[in-house]
Design a protein around this motif. Structure first.
Motif, mmCIF file in Angstrom:
data_model
loop_
_atom_site.group_PDB
_atom_site.id
_atom_site.type_symbol
_atom_site.label_atom_id
_atom_site.label_comp_id
_atom_site.label_asym_id
_atom_site.label_seq_id
_atom_site.Cartn_x
_atom_site.Cartn_y
_atom_site.Cartn_z
ATOM 1 N N PRO A 44 67.030 12.639 -54.239
ATOM 2 C CA PRO A 44 66.396 12.474 -55.538
ATOM 3 C C PRO A 44 66.667 13.670 -56.461
ATOM 4 O O PRO A 44 66.741 14.807 -56.007
ATOM 5 N N GLU A 45 66.854 13.364 -57.741
ATOM 6 C CA GLU A 45 67.097 14.323 -58.816
ATOM 7 C C GLU A 45 68.512 14.903 -58.815
ATOM 8 O O GLU A 45 68.807 15.807 -59.585
ATOM 9 N N THR A 46 69.399 14.364 -57.958
ATOM 10 C CA THR A 46 70.799 14.777 -58.015
ATOM 11 C C THR A 46 71.422 14.236 -59.300
ATOM 12 O O THR A 46 71.319 13.045 -59.594
ATOM 13 N N LYS A 47 72.073 15.097 -60.054
ATOM 14 C CA LYS A 47 72.716 14.663 -61.289
ATOM 15 C C LYS A 47 74.139 14.204 -60.983
ATOM 16 O O LYS A 47 74.880 14.884 -60.268
ATOM 17 N N GLN A 78 68.347 6.913 -62.748
ATOM 18 C CA GLN A 78 67.758 7.001 -64.081
ATOM 19 C C GLN A 78 68.870 7.399 -65.042
ATOM 20 O O GLN A 78 69.476 8.467 -64.879
ATOM 21 N N SER A 83 70.113 13.249 -71.642
ATOM 22 C CA SER A 83 70.046 14.275 -70.595
ATOM 23 C C SER A 83 70.887 13.959 -69.365
ATOM 24 O O SER A 83 70.901 14.722 -68.408
ATOM 25 N N MET A 86 70.640 10.737 -63.220
ATOM 26 C CA MET A 86 70.274 11.376 -61.959
ATOM 27 C C MET A 86 69.702 10.351 -61.006
ATOM 28 O O MET A 86 69.229 9.277 -61.398
ATOM 29 N N SER A 88 67.068 8.655 -58.847
ATOM 30 C CA SER A 88 65.632 8.519 -59.104
ATOM 31 C C SER A 88 64.791 9.138 -57.997
ATOM 32 O O SER A 88 65.208 9.211 -56.833
ATOM 33 N N LEU A 89 63.592 9.552 -58.366
ATOM 34 C CA LEU A 89 62.595 9.917 -57.375
ATOM 35 C C LEU A 89 62.224 8.687 -56.565
ATOM 36 O O LEU A 89 62.454 7.554 -56.995
ATOM 37 N N ASN A 234 58.007 16.806 -54.123
ATOM 38 C CA ASN A 234 58.805 16.807 -55.353
ATOM 39 C C ASN A 234 59.756 15.621 -55.439
ATOM 40 O O ASN A 234 60.330 15.354 -56.502
ATOM 41 N N TRP A 235 59.952 14.932 -54.322
ATOM 42 C CA TRP A 235 60.871 13.795 -54.309
ATOM 43 C C TRP A 235 60.164 12.471 -54.584
ATOM 44 O O TRP A 235 60.817 11.430 -54.623
ATOM 45 N N THR A 237 57.228 9.860 -56.645
ATOM 46 C CA THR A 237 56.510 9.579 -57.870
ATOM 47 C C THR A 237 55.608 8.378 -57.648
ATOM 48 O O THR A 237 55.931 7.483 -56.850
#
Length: 241
Positions: A44-47, A78, A83, A86, A88-89, A234-235, A237
């Motif tokens: 998660p959150e990898t761009k 997402q 921006s 990335m 997603s969570l 943090n991973w 939501t």
């Protein structure tokens, strides 16, 4: 004779075609990225960017764009024009929704298996159990995960409803990311024991016991998700995908 009626009832002189599916470049890009996201190789959150993926895979940006849209529709990416894109969570709501769908389908499939499975079918399930034991002994987490899926799919196949696994596969991805976070030797042995309980119930033709064993197996994620959220908060939501 009414010639119009004769024309309507006459068979059409059309040849029978053999359908052959060839995955498109977009399909192949989708599968690679989908597998990497579910295995947490892309956490998660990898761009990621269309240009980078296209360059690394040696394809144009159009099929990558199509794959990105499919992954976004499934809740795994997402896409934000300002921006970037990335991974997603992990949506807790999406995990619970996937579990509900899977539980409803697999309980009914397990009950069906108790009434129709053959000796060959039971042997096929037993062989998968033995392969799971070997994967645990080899400490091969990826192999065990694949065999776990194969076991559940085989129950669908032996129940005569293999198409049900297609529906499950389309919905279980959000559960898979949670499973990969928890898949160590202890949890693999736990899952193996639950698979054996499911097989024992089906072998005994006990539909209620099979349903209970499947319910217990697929409900363990309710405990697991709380445990891993405490470590990997943090991973996750609470928002839907």
């Amino acid at each position: 004779m009414d010639m119009s009626a004769q024309k309507k009832s006459a068979p059409l002189p059309l040849p029978q075609l053999r359908q052959q599916f060839q995955p498109t470049i977009a399909d192949q890009v989708f599968k690679v990225l989908h597998d990497r996201i579910l295995s947490l190789e892309l956490p998660p959150e990898t761009k990621i960017s269309e240009a980078e993926v296209a360059a690394k895979m040696g394809v144009s940006r159009q099929p990558v764009r199509e794959a990105f849209k499919r992954l976004a529709n499934l809740g795994f990416l997402q896409i934000r024009p300002q921006s970037g894109t990335m991974v997603s969570l992990i949506s807790e709501e999406a995990v619970m929704r996937a579990r509900f769908i899977r539980l409803a389908l697999e309980i009914h499939t397990g009950r069906t298996a108790c009434g129709v499975i053959t000796d060959d079918g039971l042997r096929a399930l037993s062989a998968l159990i033995e392969q799971q034991k070997a994967a645990i002994s080899d400490n091969n987490r990826t192999r065990f995960h694949a065999l776990d899926d194969a076991f559940h799919r085989e129950i669908c196949v032996q129940s005569g409803v293999d198409y049900v696994w297609d529906v499950i596969s389309e919905n279980k991805g959000h559960m898979d990311r949670v499973r990969m976070l928890t898949l160590d030797t202890s949890t693999q042995n736990h899952a193996l024991g639950e698979h054996i309980a499911i097989l024992d119930a089906i072998s005994s033709r006990d539909a209620d016991a099979a349903a209970d064993a499947i319910d217990k197996h697929l409900s363990r994620i309710l405990v697991q998700i709380e445990e891993i959220k405490a470590v990997n908060h943090n991973w996750f939501t609470d928002s839907p995908r």
